[in-house]
Design an enzyme around this catalytic site. Structure first.
Site, PDB file in Angstrom:
ATOM      1  N   ARG A  36       0.817  -1.220   0.000  1.00 49.11           N
ATOM      2  CA  ARG A  36       0.000   0.000   0.000  1.00 49.11           C
ATOM      3  C   ARG A  36       0.848   1.266   0.000  1.00 49.11           C
ATOM      4  O   ARG A  36       0.535   2.267   0.626  1.00 49.11           O
ATOM      5  CB  ARG A  36      -0.962   0.000   1.197  1.00 49.11           C
ATOM      6  N   SER A  53     -11.454  -0.802   3.178  1.00 49.21           N
ATOM      7  CA  SER A  53     -10.741  -1.255   4.370  1.00 49.21           C
ATOM      8  C   SER A  53     -10.194  -0.050   5.118  1.00 49.21           C
ATOM      9  O   SER A  53      -9.470   0.764   4.548  1.00 49.21           O
ATOM     10  CB  SER A  53      -9.587  -2.193   3.992  1.00 49.21           C
ATOM     11  N   GLU A 109      -5.600   3.013   6.775  1.00 48.57           N
ATOM     12  CA  GLU A 109      -5.372   3.022   5.336  1.00 48.57           C
ATOM     13  C   GLU A 109      -6.078   4.225   4.719  1.00 48.57           C
ATOM     14  O   GLU A 109      -5.706   4.708   3.660  1.00 48.57           O
ATOM     15  CB  GLU A 109      -5.895   1.724   4.716  1.00 48.57           C
TER      16      GLU A 109
END
Length: 327
Positions: free
Chosen positions: A200, A250, A320
């Site tokens: 990520r 998420s 995130e």
């Protein structure tokens, strides 16, 4: 006002700008922005809740749609020289905009940035192209490798910066090169190696680079098998994720050696809520908007979840979701 919210990069791009020193756009600055982008493409006090999958967010001081590289280069150069904060909006699927809104410019990409085409085993896409459309174009061309992206509710630009992925696939696995506007204002092409993709993240995350497009390397496959895999992944998403509620996907990154949802579940936080912000019972890794959640509700809930998980398991969850604006 309903511009296409399918643009590129989920990160601030004015690294030289100090938001603490920025006040507001002057009439003279507004006039120049309207001249560069076209008055019809500039909106003031645009509600960001219309442009985020959380359906949350105060007004953008100035919301601009840009459809070509030359205009984007010019407007970015102007904002950098004048210390104006800029945020390139993707699909609005991985951000939480504060209730007070966003200072400076929010740029949404359109036009040529939404184009997708294939040539042999390569797929070319602009930063504003949705991942779902890219996966569909690959399927139509009998190309395999992008099935993982079919259900990710974002765009190429954000996908490159965050190295988006799902179900064992990531953009680092299929990216040949990425076209960017660099810190010097010039267009450059970065190789997969130069992007330094990680979990990520990438080399250009939180740096003064703007993704404008990318070249994806795929392989020939069986269209029926590709279609079946995409259908299977879509069903898995529907059955396991709270897609019936607004969210930012998420909420937390996967901690090394753990799963965020499992840690949250072990702390007994499924269904825990602050206002209309709630930890999804269906998937504890998602914070959802049950109706009228504010950004403050979501932020408070995230903070409480992180504190409880840290207390119970010793693991510090990292969001995130990108927080945009003042919190």
């Amino acid at each position: 006002m309903n511009p296409e919210n399918i643009s590129g990069n989920p990160n601030p791009v004015s690294a030289e700008c100090d938001n603490n020193k920025y006040d507001k756009l002057s009439p003279e600055i507004k006039s120049v922005i309207e001249k560069i982008a076209g008055e019809a493409n500039v909106y003031y006090d645009e509600p960001m809740k219309k442009h985020t999958t959380f359906r949350i967010g105060g007004p953008a001081e100035c919301f601009v749609t840009v459809g070509d590289r030359d205009t984007l280069k010019e407007i970015i150069s102007f904002t950098r020289k004048n210390g104006i904060p800029v945020f390139l909006l993707g699909n609005g699927s991985n951000i939480l905009v504060s209730d007070t809104g966003v200072k400076g410019l929010v740029i949404a990409l359109s036009g040529e940035f939404n184009e997708v085409r294939t040539d042999g085993e390569f797929l070319y896409a602009g930063a504003g192209a949705t991942m779902a459309r890219m996966a569909s174009e690959a399927l139509n061309s009998g190309l395999t490798g992008l099935e993982f992206a079919a259900g990710i509710p974002g765009t190429l630009g954000g996908g490159m910066i965050m190295n988006a992925g799902a179900y064992g696939g990531e953009f680092k696995d299929v990216t040949e090169s990425v076209d960017v506007i660099g810190p010097d204002g010039e267009i450059a092409t970065l190789s997969n190696e130069e992007m330094r993709f990680g979990y990520r993240t990438s080399f250009i995350k939180n740096k003064d680079y703007i993704v404008i497009g990318a070249k994806i390397k795929l392989t020939k496959g069986n269209p029926e098998e590709i279609k079946a895999l995409m259908a299977d992944l879509a069903e898995r998403r529907r059955s396991k994720q709270p897609l019936e509620y607004p969210s930012a996907g998420s909420t937390f990154k996967r901690p090394e050696g753990y799963f965020a949802g499992k840690l949250i579940s072990d702390s007994g936080l499924g269904g825990f809520a602050v206002g209309d912000a709630e930890v999804s019972v269906k998937h504890n890794g998602f914070v959802i908007n049950k109706g009228n959640a504010s950004a403050a509700d979501v932020k408070e809930l995230i903070d409480k979840v992180r504190a409880k998980v840290l207390e119970d398991s010793g693991v510090e969850l990292e969001p995130e979701v990108i927080f945009l604006g003042e919190f």
